[in-house]
Enzyme design. Structure first.
Site, PDB file in Angstrom:
ATOM      1  N   GLY A 163       0.477  -1.246  -0.428  1.00 19.93           N
ATOM      2  CA  GLY A 163       0.387   0.170  -0.184  1.00 19.93           C
ATOM      3  C   GLY A 163       1.196   0.962   0.138  1.00 19.93           C
ATOM      4  O   GLY A 163       2.449   1.371   0.353  1.00 19.93           O
ATOM      5  N   CYS A 164       0.468   2.414  -0.378  1.00 15.72           N
ATOM      6  CA  CYS A 164       0.761   3.303  -0.195  1.00 15.72           C
ATOM      7  C   CYS A 164       1.243   4.200   0.713  1.00 15.72           C
ATOM      8  O   CYS A 164       2.683   4.772   1.070  1.00 15.72           O
ATOM      9  CB  CYS A 164      -0.331   5.314  -0.938  1.00 15.72           C
ATOM     10  SG  CYS A 164      -1.385   5.132   0.608  1.00 15.72           S
ATOM     11  N   PHE A 165       0.837   3.854   2.092  1.00 14.63           N
ATOM     12  CA  PHE A 165       1.180   4.278   3.355  1.00 14.63           C
ATOM     13  C   PHE A 165       2.435   3.462   3.777  1.00 14.63           C
ATOM     14  O   PHE A 165       3.520   4.077   4.634  1.00 14.63           O
ATOM     15  CB  PHE A 165       0.151   4.407   4.264  1.00 14.63           C
ATOM     16  CG  PHE A 165      -1.004   5.260   3.971  1.00 14.63           C
ATOM     17  CD1 PHE A 165      -0.046   6.469   4.739  1.00 14.63           C
ATOM     18  CD2 PHE A 165      -2.232   5.432   4.417  1.00 14.63           C
ATOM     19  CE1 PHE A 165      -0.951   8.390   4.709  1.00 14.63           C
ATOM     20  CE2 PHE A 165      -3.327   6.504   3.525  1.00 14.63           C
ATOM     21  CZ  PHE A 165      -2.130   7.424   4.136  1.00 14.63           C
ATOM     22  N   THR A 167       4.736   1.509   1.525  1.00 11.06           N
ATOM     23  CA  THR A 167       6.140   2.011   1.107  1.00 11.06           C
ATOM     24  C   THR A 167       6.708   3.122   1.688  1.00 11.06           C
ATOM     25  O   THR A 167       7.697   3.421   1.949  1.00 11.06           O
ATOM     26  CB  THR A 167       4.775   2.420  -0.547  1.00 11.06           C
ATOM     27  OG1 THR A 167       5.190   1.401  -0.700  1.00 11.06           O
ATOM     28  CG2 THR A 167       5.924   2.919  -1.270  1.00 11.06           C
ATOM     29  N   ALA A 168       5.879   4.989   2.051  1.00  5.98           N
ATOM     30  CA  ALA A 168       6.511   5.008   1.970  1.00  5.98           C
ATOM     31  C   ALA A 168       7.129   5.691   3.724  1.00  5.98           C
ATOM     32  O   ALA A 168       7.893   5.833   4.250  1.00  5.98           O
ATOM     33  CB  ALA A 168       5.523   6.826   2.113  1.00  5.98           C
TER      34      ALA A 168
END
Length: 357
Positions: A159-161, A163-164
């Site tokens: 997911g994007c969260f 990953t970051a």
């Protein structure tokens, strides 16, 4: 078909944000070509009638996601589908020799039981019996699982969260430099993270000129972050994660707070740790001490910009990371995985420099 000429790619869920980004990124790719567009709501329609802003050669017709047709047209399939749908299509594709990159959460958990708990709404309407496939799926964070992704039949893109948040955090967990309890992640994302299906909270009148937290306790990405963190740390990791919706279209900023086990470590020391891990990974840029990432710097790129600071007064380390949630946080990372699976450098065909301002 690793490294064997032009790779043929099917994009399923083509008209959603993840599908659109994938198609756009592959338009200029030197070794991968989109050969099949799939979707249910848009099946039977010419591409130009759906997305006239992104013209494609010969204006293809979007087809229903039939596994037999996909296998005849493609070597790889990128599934950009709502949670609970990819797990129905992926097994059929794998049986036919199609290698799959799934952008949803269906295969991100090693345990089907845990997925069923976290995604209870989807699990209640499904009868999944693919626990072995969940265990076989490779978590698609290329900077950490590159060799495994290259050999994988099924890749579950993060997911994007996660990953970051994981990119700056994992090096310190790996080396045991921080406490595994008391980690706090505060993250902000733009409205495109909610997908293309209309939602009240994403309306301009609702989201504009406002910042709001959501999923304050038990957000689905919490357990996903903890799973990867636990594997790297070699011990249990519990953290607090709170996302916020901010009034911009794309971009994600994650700030991670953790307590250093050695209070003598400086920001320079911690920056060296990040540089040592990501020196040979062009999709991650470590910023100098005192330079903090902005989402605009990563906009429309597949780069993660990471930075670290140390508060000597409190003994806290502050990690910061900015990505484009639709590129490095979704479709671009999927293309990174495709590159590895096709025997290419992971950054092949991906934008790494933003247009500024």
């Amino acid at each position: 078909m690793a490294g064997g000429g032009q790779g043929r790619v099917a994009v399923i869920g083509a008209s959603g944000y993840g599908g659109l980004q994938t198609i756009r990124l592959l338009q200029d790719h030197p070794s991968l070509t989109v050969t099949f567009l799939g979707g249910e709501r848009s099946a039977g329609r010419r591409w130009s009638s759906i997305c006239s802003f992104l013209p494609l050669p010969e204006d293809p017709v979007v087809q229903s996601a039939d596994a037999e047709r996909i296998a005849a047209a493609a070597d790889y399939a990128v599934l950009s589908l709502p949670n609970g749908l990819a797990c129905q299509l992926a097994p059929e594709l794998l049986q036919r020799g199609v290698r799959v990159v799934d952008l949803s959460a269906d295969f991100r958990y090693r345990s089907l039981e845990q997925w069923s708990q976290v995604y209870a709404q989807e699990a209640n309407r499904l009868s999944r019996e693919d626990s072995e496939l969940c265990q076989q799926a490779v978590y698609g964070l290329p900077e950490w699982h590159g060799p495994a992704i290259a050999e994988a039949r099924l890749v579950a893109a993060p997911g994007c969260f996660p990953t970051a948040s994981l990119l700056p955090l994992l090096p310190f967990l790996k080396q045991g430099l921080i406490d595994t309890d008391g980690i706090v992640i505060d993250a902000k994302t733009g409205t495109s993270g909610g997908g293309r299906v209309p939602k009240e909270a994403m309306l301009l009148a609702e989201a504009s000129e406002s910042i709001a937290p959501y999923g304050v306790i038990g957000h689905r990405h919490t357990s996903e972050i903890e799973q990867m963190a636990r594997e790297v740390a070699g011990q249990d990791v519990r953290l607090q994660f709170t996302p916020h919706l901010v009034p911009m279209v794309r971009g994600l900023l994650s700030t991670v707070y953790a307590r250093l086990r050695d209070p003598g470590l400086t920001a320079e020391d911690c920056t060296t740790v990040l540089e040592a891990v990501y020196r040979h990974h062009p999709c991650v840029s470590v910023l100098p001490v005192g330079t903090y990432p902005a989402t605009k710097w990563a906009r429309h790129t597949n780069r993660a910009l990471v930075s670290v600071q140390v508060d000597t007064r409190t003994g806290q380390m502050i990690l910061m990371s900015a990505i484009d949630n639709l590129i490095k946080g979704q479709a671009g990372q999927g293309v990174q995985c495709l590159n590895l699976m096709h025997g290419l450098p992971p950054e092949t065909g991906l934008p790494l420099q933003s247009f500024y301002p």
